[in-house]
Design an enzyme around this catalytic site. Sequence first.
Site, PDB file in Angstrom:
ATOM      1  N   GLY A  36     -79.596  60.564 -29.250  1.00 52.51           N
ATOM      2  CA  GLY A  36     -78.741  60.874 -28.120  1.00 52.51           C
ATOM      3  C   GLY A  36     -78.140  62.261 -28.235  1.00 52.51           C
ATOM      4  O   GLY A  36     -78.105  63.032 -27.266  1.00 52.51           O
ATOM      5  N   HIS A  37     -77.651  62.596 -29.432  1.00 51.67           N
ATOM      6  CA  HIS A  37     -77.121  63.942 -29.659  1.00 51.67           C
ATOM      7  C   HIS A  37     -78.223  64.991 -29.503  1.00 51.67           C
ATOM      8  O   HIS A  37     -77.998  66.064 -28.931  1.00 51.67           O
ATOM      9  CB  HIS A  37     -76.539  64.057 -31.073  1.00 51.67           C
ATOM     10  CG  HIS A  37     -75.352  63.196 -31.320  1.00 51.67           C
ATOM     11  ND1 HIS A  37     -75.418  62.048 -32.068  1.00 51.67           N
ATOM     12  CD2 HIS A  37     -74.056  63.306 -30.924  1.00 51.67           C
ATOM     13  CE1 HIS A  37     -74.222  61.493 -32.133  1.00 51.67           C
ATOM     14  NE2 HIS A  37     -73.366  62.234 -31.449  1.00 51.67           N
ATOM     15  N   GLN A  61     -58.333  60.982 -33.480  1.00 48.45           N
ATOM     16  CA  GLN A  61     -58.749  60.102 -32.387  1.00 48.45           C
ATOM     17  C   GLN A  61     -59.075  58.691 -32.857  1.00 48.45           C
ATOM     18  O   GLN A  61     -59.562  57.865 -32.077  1.00 48.45           O
ATOM     19  CB  GLN A  61     -59.922  60.701 -31.631  1.00 48.45           C
ATOM     20  CG  GLN A  61     -61.242  60.770 -32.364  1.00 48.45           C
ATOM     21  CD  GLN A  61     -62.273  61.564 -31.584  1.00 48.45           C
ATOM     22  OE1 GLN A  61     -62.183  62.784 -31.486  1.00 48.45           O
ATOM     23  NE2 GLN A  61     -63.268  60.879 -31.028  1.00 48.45           N
ATOM     24  N   GLY A 148     -72.091  63.344 -23.286  1.00 48.45           N
ATOM     25  CA  GLY A 148     -72.873  62.188 -22.861  1.00 48.45           C
ATOM     26  C   GLY A 148     -72.033  61.165 -22.117  1.00 48.45           C
ATOM     27  O   GLY A 148     -70.867  60.926 -22.453  1.00 48.45           O
ATOM     28  N   VAL A 177     -78.170  57.951 -23.325  1.00 42.71           N
ATOM     29  CA  VAL A 177     -79.492  57.834 -23.948  1.00 42.71           C
ATOM     30  C   VAL A 177     -79.576  56.461 -24.621  1.00 42.71           C
ATOM     31  O   VAL A 177     -78.674  56.070 -25.365  1.00 42.71           O
ATOM     32  CB  VAL A 177     -79.727  58.957 -24.978  1.00 42.71           C
ATOM     33  CG1 VAL A 177     -81.102  58.819 -25.615  1.00 42.71           C
ATOM     34  CG2 VAL A 177     -79.571  60.325 -24.315  1.00 42.71           C
TER      35      VAL A 177
END
Length: 280
Positions: A36-37, A61, A148, A177
């Site tokens: 995905g990255h 986070q 994404g 993705v």
Amino acid sequence: MMVIRTSGDMELFAKTARKAGKKIAFVPTMGALHAGHQALFREARKHGDVVVASIYVNPRQFNDPEDFQKYARDLEGDLKKCEKEGVDAVFAPTDSDVYPAEDSSSEIPVPEVASRLEGASRPGHFDGVVAVVSRLFRIVHPHTAIFGLKDYQQVRVIEEMVAQQKMDVAILRHPTVREKDGLAMSSRNVRLTPQGRQKALIISKALKAAQYLFEKGERDAAVIRKKVEGAIVKEGLQIDYVAIVDATTLEDLPVIDRHALLAVAVFIDGVRLIDNGLLG
């Protein structure tokens, strides 16, 4: 490919590129890179002369310290993936580079859109996202940044932050993705047991079932939510939330009379996974 460790060196790299008339396309990551990255890196190449990726596991986070400790880290492997995709520079800073002690005055407000969904389930999460992304933007000086849509709310928070702070960077969205079997790619997937990995497939299947109901004319959000929740519970997964919200404001929608987001967060084997799908 350059590996840059300090904010000073990163700023110098960025200023040199900009002075040469080159556009910088930026992909912020927390490492544990997957396909995905890599898709984001390829998209970045379409929009920039210079592609920069950051690899930094942002402690601010994580509302759960244990989750932070368990987050996968493989800098050597990540750098190989970046090089394979033609990334020009990787910014891999330390905590003190991202959060210097004298920089405490640079905190900016967290947009209202952060208060729901992930913001409600993970208090402080988006405070950390806004803090790190705003700092990375100041250090990297990108023309564009690619995110994404698997983390849809994160994208909306960053879009709002950029608009409110009048930052000179274009935010580009990239579709989620997925693996061939439909599971959304996530750095957390590696923590699933084989059995958990199989159970996780119900998430994307439930999203497809919801899309089918919508396409057949169902507009009652409660009916669609019940369908999704039933499928997930039947598979033995623990639900954090299943929500249907306005795709822009992320406010709850009782009736789907506009562009909507179906967002899901579940626990499998103690691993928290999120996914989403757009309705309309």
